[in-house]
Design a protein around this motif. Sequence first.
Motif, PDB file in Angstrom:
ATOM      1  N   ILE A   1      24.715  31.865  43.554  1.00 22.13           N
ATOM      2  CA  ILE A   1      23.721  31.586  42.513  1.00 22.13           C
ATOM      3  C   ILE A   1      24.223  30.446  41.633  1.00 22.13           C
ATOM      4  N   VAL A   2      25.485  30.502  41.246  1.00 26.05           N
ATOM      5  CA  VAL A   2      26.070  29.427  40.433  1.00 26.05           C
ATOM      6  C   VAL A   2      26.062  28.122  41.219  1.00 26.05           C
ATOM      7  N   ARG A   3      26.400  28.177  42.498  1.00 25.94           N
ATOM      8  CA  ARG A   3      26.356  26.979  43.355  1.00 25.94           C
ATOM      9  C   ARG A   3      24.960  26.355  43.324  1.00 25.94           C
ATOM     10  N   ASP A   4      23.934  27.193  43.514  1.00 23.98           N
ATOM     11  CA  ASP A   4      22.571  26.671  43.529  1.00 23.98           C
ATOM     12  C   ASP A   4      22.167  26.128  42.163  1.00 23.98           C
ATOM     13  N   ALA A   5      22.662  26.733  41.101  1.00 19.38           N
ATOM     14  CA  ALA A   5      22.395  26.203  39.758  1.00 19.38           C
ATOM     15  C   ALA A   5      23.012  24.805  39.617  1.00 19.38           C
ATOM     16  N   PHE A   6      24.194  24.600  40.183  1.00 18.45           N
ATOM     17  CA  PHE A   6      24.807  23.267  40.181  1.00 18.45           C
ATOM     18  C   PHE A   6      23.955  22.273  40.965  1.00 18.45           C
ATOM     19  N   HIS A   7      23.239  22.760  41.961  1.00 14.76           N
ATOM     20  CA  HIS A   7      22.371  21.898  42.776  1.00 14.76           C
ATOM     21  C   HIS A   7      21.003  21.709  42.141  1.00 14.76           C
ATOM     22  N   GLY A   8      20.813  22.234  40.926  1.00 10.08           N
ATOM     23  CA  GLY A   8      19.578  21.980  40.193  1.00 10.08           C
ATOM     24  C   GLY A   8      18.552  23.097  40.211  1.00 10.08           C
ATOM     25  N   VAL A   9      18.845  24.204  40.873  1.00  9.08           N
ATOM     26  CA  VAL A   9      17.912  25.332  40.860  1.00  9.08           C
ATOM     27  C   VAL A   9      17.987  25.994  39.490  1.00  9.08           C
ATOM     28  N   THR A  10      16.837  26.250  38.880  1.00 14.24           N
ATOM     29  CA  THR A  10      16.819  26.866  37.550  1.00 14.24           C
ATOM     30  C   THR A  10      15.891  28.071  37.462  1.00 14.24           C
ATOM     31  N   ARG A  11      14.973  28.197  38.391  1.00  9.96           N
ATOM     32  CA  ARG A  11      13.965  29.247  38.279  1.00  9.96           C
ATOM     33  C   ARG A  11      14.216  30.373  39.273  1.00  9.96           C
ATOM     34  N   PHE A  12      13.815  31.573  38.861  1.00  9.60           N
ATOM     35  CA  PHE A  12      14.025  32.784  39.651  1.00  9.60           C
ATOM     36  C   PHE A  12      13.542  32.581  41.087  1.00  9.60           C
ATOM     37  N   ASP A  13      12.303  32.101  41.241  1.00 14.23           N
ATOM     38  CA  ASP A  13      11.754  31.894  42.587  1.00 14.23           C
ATOM     39  C   ASP A  13      12.533  30.840  43.360  1.00 14.23           C
ATOM     40  N   GLY A  14      13.083  29.871  42.670  1.00 11.59           N
ATOM     41  CA  GLY A  14      13.913  28.863  43.328  1.00 11.59           C
ATOM     42  C   GLY A  14      15.153  29.477  43.950  1.00 11.59           C
TER      43      GLY A  14
ATOM     44  N   VAL B   1      24.033  35.712  32.440  1.00 11.35           N
ATOM     45  CA  VAL B   1      23.570  35.459  31.070  1.00 11.35           C
ATOM     46  C   VAL B   1      24.403  36.280  30.085  1.00 11.35           C
ATOM     47  N   ASP B   2      24.619  37.558  30.395  1.00 15.97           N
ATOM     48  CA  ASP B   2      25.405  38.430  29.504  1.00 15.97           C
ATOM     49  C   ASP B   2      26.813  37.897  29.279  1.00 15.97           C
ATOM     50  N   HIS B   3      27.386  37.269  30.306  1.00 17.06           N
ATOM     51  CA  HIS B   3      28.751  36.726  30.191  1.00 17.06           C
ATOM     52  C   HIS B   3      28.784  35.285  29.702  1.00 17.06           C
ATOM     53  N   GLY B   4      27.620  34.712  29.385  1.00 24.01           N
ATOM     54  CA  GLY B   4      27.593  33.366  28.836  1.00 24.01           C
ATOM     55  C   GLY B   4      27.787  32.260  29.854  1.00 24.01           C
ATOM     56  N   VAL B   5      27.662  32.575  31.141  1.00 26.32           N
ATOM     57  CA  VAL B   5      27.800  31.570  32.190  1.00 26.32           C
ATOM     58  C   VAL B   5      26.491  30.799  32.343  1.00 26.32           C
ATOM     59  N   MET B   6      25.388  31.488  32.130  1.00 27.86           N
ATOM     60  CA  MET B   6      24.068  30.872  32.171  1.00 27.86           C
ATOM     61  C   MET B   6      23.314  31.279  30.916  1.00 27.86           C
TER      62      MET B   6
ATOM     63  N   ARG C   1      29.492  25.544  33.614  1.00 27.00           N
ATOM     64  CA  ARG C   1      29.829  24.251  34.223  1.00 27.00           C
ATOM     65  C   ARG C   1      31.326  24.134  34.489  1.00 27.00           C
ATOM     66  N   ARG C   2      32.135  24.897  33.753  1.00 28.37           N
ATOM     67  CA  ARG C   2      33.591  24.882  33.985  1.00 28.37           C
ATOM     68  C   ARG C   2      33.966  25.554  35.304  1.00 28.37           C
ATOM     69  N   LEU C   3      32.981  26.150  35.988  1.00 30.15           N
ATOM     70  CA  LEU C   3      33.228  26.732  37.313  1.00 30.15           C
ATOM     71  C   LEU C   3      33.186  25.678  38.423  1.00 30.15           C
ATOM     72  N   ALA C   4      32.828  24.441  38.105  1.00 32.60           N
ATOM     73  CA  ALA C   4      32.741  23.383  39.125  1.00 32.60           C
ATOM     74  C   ALA C   4      34.030  23.256  39.938  1.00 32.60           C
ATOM     75  N   PRO C   5      35.214  23.188  39.319  1.00 32.07           N
ATOM     76  CA  PRO C   5      36.423  23.072  40.135  1.00 32.07           C
ATOM     77  C   PRO C   5      36.660  24.293  41.030  1.00 32.07           C
ATOM     78  N   VAL C   6      36.244  25.460  40.564  1.00 32.36           N
ATOM     79  CA  VAL C   6      36.391  26.674  41.371  1.00 32.36           C
ATOM     80  C   VAL C   6      35.522  26.567  42.622  1.00 32.36           C
ATOM     81  N   LEU C   7      34.258  26.185  42.428  1.00 33.97           N
ATOM     82  CA  LEU C   7      33.353  26.036  43.565  1.00 33.97           C
ATOM     83  C   LEU C   7      33.826  24.943  44.510  1.00 33.97           C
ATOM     84  N   LEU C   8      34.268  23.820  43.949  1.00 30.32           N
ATOM     85  CA  LEU C   8      34.758  22.735  44.805  1.00 30.32           C
ATOM     86  C   LEU C   8      36.024  23.126  45.556  1.00 30.32           C
TER      87      LEU C   8
END
Length: 152
Positions: free
Chosen positions: A28-41, A61-66, A87-94
């Motif tokens: 989900i975080v990966r897809d958010a980095f790719h620009g997905v923002t909506r539930f259906d997306g 959301v509860d943990h402040g990641v989104m 956004r600080r998860l970028a290096p983790v995903l990469l």
Amino acid sequence: MLRRTYDGQVCSIARSLEVVGERWTLLIVRDAFHGVTRFDGFLNRLPIARNVLSDRLNGLVDHGVMERVPYQDRPPRHEYRLTAKGRRLAPVLLALMEWGDHYLAGEAGPPSVAEHNDCGGRIDVRLVCACCGQDVERADMTVHRSGDHQTG
């Protein structure tokens, strides 16, 4: 569902897994980095049940990641956007992507690459000393508990 916890682990990796370690969360975080923002997306990109997606988004959301941002009043609809913490998860995903590319890519090669927008160069995840700026290999470092090391 039996929740796995890392209670009693005095470890930042275990604490991080409490936030992003459940199945689907990093995708989900990966897809958010790719620009997905909506539930259906997210639903369209991931083979995930609606209730599981809702649970993972609420956790992020509860943990402040989104953050949940309204984009429509009737009916109420929200977008999910990465916060600075997310956004600080970028290096983790990469780093996970780089590891997967190296060990799991198969004959077709890596399914995607990260490139620098300015020059088109490939992005590499590196370990760098915060003091001297030198690249560091695993053999060149020691990991210890915070209070066990004196500098100076």
